[in-house]
Write an enzyme that holds these catalytic residues in place. Structure first.
Site, PDB file in Angstrom:
ATOM      1  N   TYR A  34       0.833  -1.208   0.000  1.00  0.00           N
ATOM      2  CA  TYR A  34       0.000   0.000   0.000  1.00  0.00           C
ATOM      3  C   TYR A  34       0.862   1.251   0.000  1.00  0.00           C
ATOM      4  O   TYR A  34       2.086   1.187   0.173  1.00  0.00           O
ATOM      5  CB  TYR A  34      -0.936  -0.003   1.220  1.00  0.00           C
ATOM      6  CG  TYR A  34      -0.249   0.326   2.532  1.00  0.00           C
ATOM      7  CD1 TYR A  34       0.583  -0.596   3.157  1.00  0.00           C
ATOM      8  CD2 TYR A  34      -0.402   1.565   3.137  1.00  0.00           C
ATOM      9  CE1 TYR A  34       1.222  -0.298   4.339  1.00  0.00           C
ATOM     10  CE2 TYR A  34       0.242   1.878   4.326  1.00  0.00           C
ATOM     11  CZ  TYR A  34       1.051   0.945   4.928  1.00  0.00           C
ATOM     12  OH  TYR A  34       1.688   1.242   6.099  1.00  0.00           O
ATOM     13  N   ARG A  78       7.581   3.616  -5.283  1.00  0.00           N
ATOM     14  CA  ARG A  78       7.755   2.734  -4.131  1.00  0.00           C
ATOM     15  C   ARG A  78       6.720   1.613  -4.139  1.00  0.00           C
ATOM     16  O   ARG A  78       7.024   0.466  -3.801  1.00  0.00           O
ATOM     17  CB  ARG A  78       7.688   3.524  -2.817  1.00  0.00           C
ATOM     18  CG  ARG A  78       8.048   2.653  -1.613  1.00  0.00           C
ATOM     19  CD  ARG A  78       8.192   3.456  -0.347  1.00  0.00           C
ATOM     20  NE  ARG A  78       6.928   4.088   0.009  1.00  0.00           N
ATOM     21  CZ  ARG A  78       6.760   4.881   1.055  1.00  0.00           C
ATOM     22  NH1 ARG A  78       7.785   5.155   1.848  1.00  0.00           N
ATOM     23  NH2 ARG A  78       5.592   5.422   1.318  1.00  0.00           N
ATOM     24  N   ARG A 129      -8.105 -20.379  -1.219  1.00  0.00           N
ATOM     25  CA  ARG A 129      -7.013 -20.252  -0.244  1.00  0.00           C
ATOM     26  C   ARG A 129      -5.963 -21.335  -0.411  1.00  0.00           C
ATOM     27  O   ARG A 129      -6.251 -22.524  -0.327  1.00  0.00           O
ATOM     28  CB  ARG A 129      -7.553 -20.286   1.183  1.00  0.00           C
ATOM     29  CG  ARG A 129      -6.481 -19.949   2.216  1.00  0.00           C
ATOM     30  CD  ARG A 129      -7.045 -19.910   3.618  1.00  0.00           C
ATOM     31  NE  ARG A 129      -6.023 -19.463   4.556  1.00  0.00           N
ATOM     32  CZ  ARG A 129      -5.071 -20.248   5.076  1.00  0.00           C
ATOM     33  NH1 ARG A 129      -5.030 -21.522   4.766  1.00  0.00           N
ATOM     34  NH2 ARG A 129      -4.168 -19.752   5.907  1.00  0.00           N
ATOM     35  N   HIS A 174      -1.411 -21.291   0.128  1.00  0.00           N
ATOM     36  CA  HIS A 174      -0.257 -20.423   0.367  1.00  0.00           C
ATOM     37  C   HIS A 174       0.451 -20.029  -0.935  1.00  0.00           C
ATOM     38  O   HIS A 174       0.798 -18.880  -1.141  1.00  0.00           O
ATOM     39  CB  HIS A 174       0.743 -21.103   1.301  1.00  0.00           C
ATOM     40  CG  HIS A 174       0.372 -21.026   2.758  1.00  0.00           C
ATOM     41  ND1 HIS A 174      -0.805 -21.533   3.256  1.00  0.00           N
ATOM     42  CD2 HIS A 174       1.021 -20.498   3.825  1.00  0.00           C
ATOM     43  CE1 HIS A 174      -0.855 -21.316   4.566  1.00  0.00           C
ATOM     44  NE2 HIS A 174       0.240 -20.699   4.942  1.00  0.00           N
ATOM     45  N   LYS A 177       6.511  -2.077   1.866  1.00  0.00           N
ATOM     46  CA  LYS A 177       5.347  -1.451   2.518  1.00  0.00           C
ATOM     47  C   LYS A 177       4.153  -2.387   2.374  1.00  0.00           C
ATOM     48  O   LYS A 177       3.224  -2.134   1.600  1.00  0.00           O
ATOM     49  CB  LYS A 177       5.075  -0.074   1.897  1.00  0.00           C
ATOM     50  CG  LYS A 177       4.236   0.833   2.793  1.00  0.00           C
ATOM     51  CD  LYS A 177       4.263   2.273   2.302  1.00  0.00           C
ATOM     52  CE  LYS A 177       3.298   3.159   3.078  1.00  0.00           C
ATOM     53  NZ  LYS A 177       3.747   3.463   4.448  1.00  0.00           N
ATOM     54  N   GLU A 221      12.589   2.265  13.730  1.00  0.00           N
ATOM     55  CA  GLU A 221      11.637   3.286  13.295  1.00  0.00           C
ATOM     56  C   GLU A 221      10.386   3.177  14.151  1.00  0.00           C
ATOM     57  O   GLU A 221      10.308   2.323  15.028  1.00  0.00           O
ATOM     58  CB  GLU A 221      11.293   3.092  11.806  1.00  0.00           C
ATOM     59  CG  GLU A 221      10.620   1.769  11.499  1.00  0.00           C
ATOM     60  CD  GLU A 221      10.333   1.551  10.004  1.00  0.00           C
ATOM     61  OE1 GLU A 221      10.354   2.511   9.231  1.00  0.00           O
ATOM     62  OE2 GLU A 221      10.055   0.384   9.658  1.00  0.00           O
ATOM     63  N   LEU A 275      11.236   1.188   6.620  1.00  0.00           N
ATOM     64  CA  LEU A 275      10.636   1.665   5.386  1.00  0.00           C
ATOM     65  C   LEU A 275      11.277   3.003   5.042  1.00  0.00           C
ATOM     66  O   LEU A 275      11.359   3.888   5.896  1.00  0.00           O
ATOM     67  CB  LEU A 275       9.127   1.865   5.550  1.00  0.00           C
ATOM     68  CG  LEU A 275       8.498   2.271   4.218  1.00  0.00           C
ATOM     69  CD1 LEU A 275       8.294   1.056   3.339  1.00  0.00           C
ATOM     70  CD2 LEU A 275       7.229   3.054   4.426  1.00  0.00           C
TER      71      LEU A 275
END
Lengths: 284, 284
Positions: free
Chosen positions: A33, A52, A98, A100, A147, A180, A204
């Site tokens: 995101y 990014r 579903r 993996h 991110k 961070e 990040l």
């Protein structure tokens, strides 16, 4: 307010904005995101954010959606009458039974965009006044440079801060170094030098962080990219955090210990003022 | 097949089964899950699964839904005509405007349940034949004891295995020890002893793992709970993995190196046979 969201090609009322339960974002945290500033109806630093996002998706081996992300962000802001605020873009690997392992390449990434207004005067005022932070053990995965939406340790840390009336939690790793914050980059000022963690897989690389690094250069302030310890924070001349939503926000205490007697260093106010100008520069 | 899913109080067609884009499971990986065996229409080891879900949610400070989870799982299996297969239960913190900190307590957790058939004869046959695994660096967070839906490193590891034709990836930490697989617990046999990682924050305490530990005792096999190294795997007399969906599955190679010349140790076949009986015991 009738909020509008962009979901997989359509603008819909946010209350009705839905994704399938087998969207891999929902079952695996399998997505990335971005959060961008909207300043006077314009996107701030759109290109670095889009780049990014591309990088995060590439690292996760998710195809970058073949969309004009900037245009869709602006449209989402407009649909929500957001002049000053943020836009949120999320891309997941898409919907598949579903399992993996990755689904077939025919499965298209899912794209969600939302936008909300924010009072920048309030953010700037809070940033100048300063906030309290706590430290919390760094327990996240080793790819914090991505991110991703798998933010469980981040939200737990943020809540831990809120539980004691603090604004943010700073992660401290096993070696005693601050990496961070749960949704912000962490900085201190010591003597003549502004210090923040270098770009590694442990943090990040914030877009606001990158802007502030450039502003420091313009201001002639010394910058040192190195990890700093919790003790260094407590003994610093100043500390602050950066992100799209907090801009430049002074930190006046950590774990209840005042930093520089709780006074905000003038240089932080200068950096905050320059960043405020940067936000307004997008407004045209 | 017209699959049916339980979503927040209703049974709906899976194709139409949706959650809001601001479900925190979708934006933060903020939830936990379980996968249970359905054997002849019955739930296997229902209580330990429900108890573990409760524990995961407690650790995440999500309220356990006030529902008869066992009954809902059985109903979901029945709605999907699943006699032999699995049921998947996911609980997230619920829907709230995106904000890292927890939402107001009035926000109810979201509950999703799905079910699908599985061919246990195929699973048992594959388990006896054995599969290939690869090793991959342990990069996950420090709370792998919580069965959270923030599974991004797990799905990346699983895909890494599949890319080279292997079935599973075993995480190896900085000290050279195997923790567990991307969706399974890891075991080796060395001389007279079966070895698996002890219960710590570094692994999920698998329900199948717990059943196998009890079966070992009944069989009079020595058990040692300790981490083992990648070299130990390569030199082992046998290796295997356990989980709800793979049951007891022999591992015949790691990183392309045959384990015990690629032959499945008789004791693994015994453990697999006993576990198969355990699965059938639920069938009544």
């Amino acid at each position: 307010v009738n909020e509008i969201a962009y979901v997989n090609g359509q603008f819909v009322a946010k209350a009705d904005a839905q994704v399938n339960i087998e969207d891999r974002g929902y079952q695996f945290g399998d997505g990335a995101y971005e959060v961008c500033t909207i300043a006077n109806g314009q996107l701030l630093d759109a290109q670095p954010h889009v780049k990014r996002l591309e990088r995060s998706l590439r690292e996760l081996r998710i195809a970058m959606p073949d969309l004009n992300i900037e245009q869709l962000c602006l449209e989402t802001a407009q649909q929500n009458h957001v002049e000053w605020g943020i836009v949120y873009i999320q891309v997941s690997r898409g919907v598949a039974p579903r399992n993996h392992a990755f689904p077939d390449k025919s499965v298209l990434p899912a794209v969600v965009i939302t936008s909300r207004s924010m009072s920048y005067p309030d953010v700037f005022a809070r940033g100048e006044k300063g906030v309290a932070v706590i430290s919390t053990p760094e327990i996240r995965w080793r790819r914090c440079d991505i991110k991703s939406i798998a933010l469980l340790p981040n939200i737990m840390a943020k809540q831990e801060a809120r539980d004691v009336g603090a604004f943010e939690a700073w992660f401290v790793n096993e070696d005693g170094f601050v990496t961070e914050g749960s949704s912000t980059n962490a900085w201190i000022i010591r003597d003549d030098t502004v210090i923040t963690h270098p770009v590694t897989n442990a943090i990040l690389n914030g877009i606001t962080r990158q802007v502030v690094i450039r502003l420091l250069e313009k201001e002639g302030l010394q910058l040192k990219l190195r990890p700093f310890t919790l003790d260094e924070v407590k003994q610093a001349d100043g500390a602050f955090m950066t992100s799209t939503t907090v801009c430049v926000t002074a930190v006046t205490s950590i774990d209840g210990v005042d930093i520089a007697d709780g006074k905000v260093d003038d240089r932080i106010l200068t950096i905050a003022a320059r960043y405020k100008e940067h936000v307004h520069s997008a407004a045209g």
